[in-house]
Scaffold this active site. Sequence first.
Site: not given
Length: 298
Positions: A17, A147, A205
């Site tokens: 991430e 997100n 996301d």
Amino acid sequence: MTAVEPLAGVPACALGESPFWHPREAALYWVDIPGRALHRWTGRDGAHRQWPLPTEPGCVAPRLGGGLLLALRDGLWHFDPGAGLTRRVAKAPYDTATQRFNDGKADALGRLWVGTYSEDGRTGEAALYRFDAGRIERVAGGISASNGLAWSPDGRTMYWADTRAHVVYAFDFDVSGGTLSRQREFARFASRDAAAPAAYGGRPDGAAVDADGGYWVAMYEGARLLRFAPDGTLTREVPLPVRSPTMPCFGDDDLKTLYVTTARKGLGADELAREPWAGAVLRLRVDVPGLPVNFAHA
């Protein structure tokens, strides 16, 4: 647009991430949340380095004064690649037994915006926080998985997604004051339960914005990236060879390489055999450059 390929010599992450391209170092940084690690890949020589961390990192941003700002489960920390964690600058403003920091980025004036992730899945427990001048304040809530943070090129629109709700929001953003107004839906996607199995396209996301204002979002479990125009029109879909991309960012000197972190967490042996690049950092070339990363002033 060129073919998708993985970064060579980089280990797979359980859940990669928060990638960003550091222009001063010509390097890509990202984190592995359950792997509790920070990663760096240097573009000029392909060298990879990683640092273990004591708790799960949600996101990482470069600091104006040098080093990095890391959001760990227990708070925001200064990080020096040579010395490691050096100082906690803000304590986590939530119950660390049920939440952790997640996606976060600095705005144009260096304020860090960082959301939380509700690990017990309770809707409405997660929130979005702003860290500025040593203070961390809650500015929005009512979600369960923060997100998709990104800003338009002029800084007047901020995007924010709730992954579990399958929705991306847009706000009017006051750059000078760092305040939000006029929350509205920007994009909504069918949930796994609502969509026919073959039609399920994943959930939003992490995201990034290009120089033309295109909002690029990774569709977790959807094996694709989507690009939306500022008016919400879908303009491009990029299939990916992994089921769960997590976040794109623009990098290299011309900001025309799209780097994409991915996940392999939860995949069985058969799934991993079908997706050998799951957990890798993928890259592809695009025609429109992205926006440079904002540095945190904290």
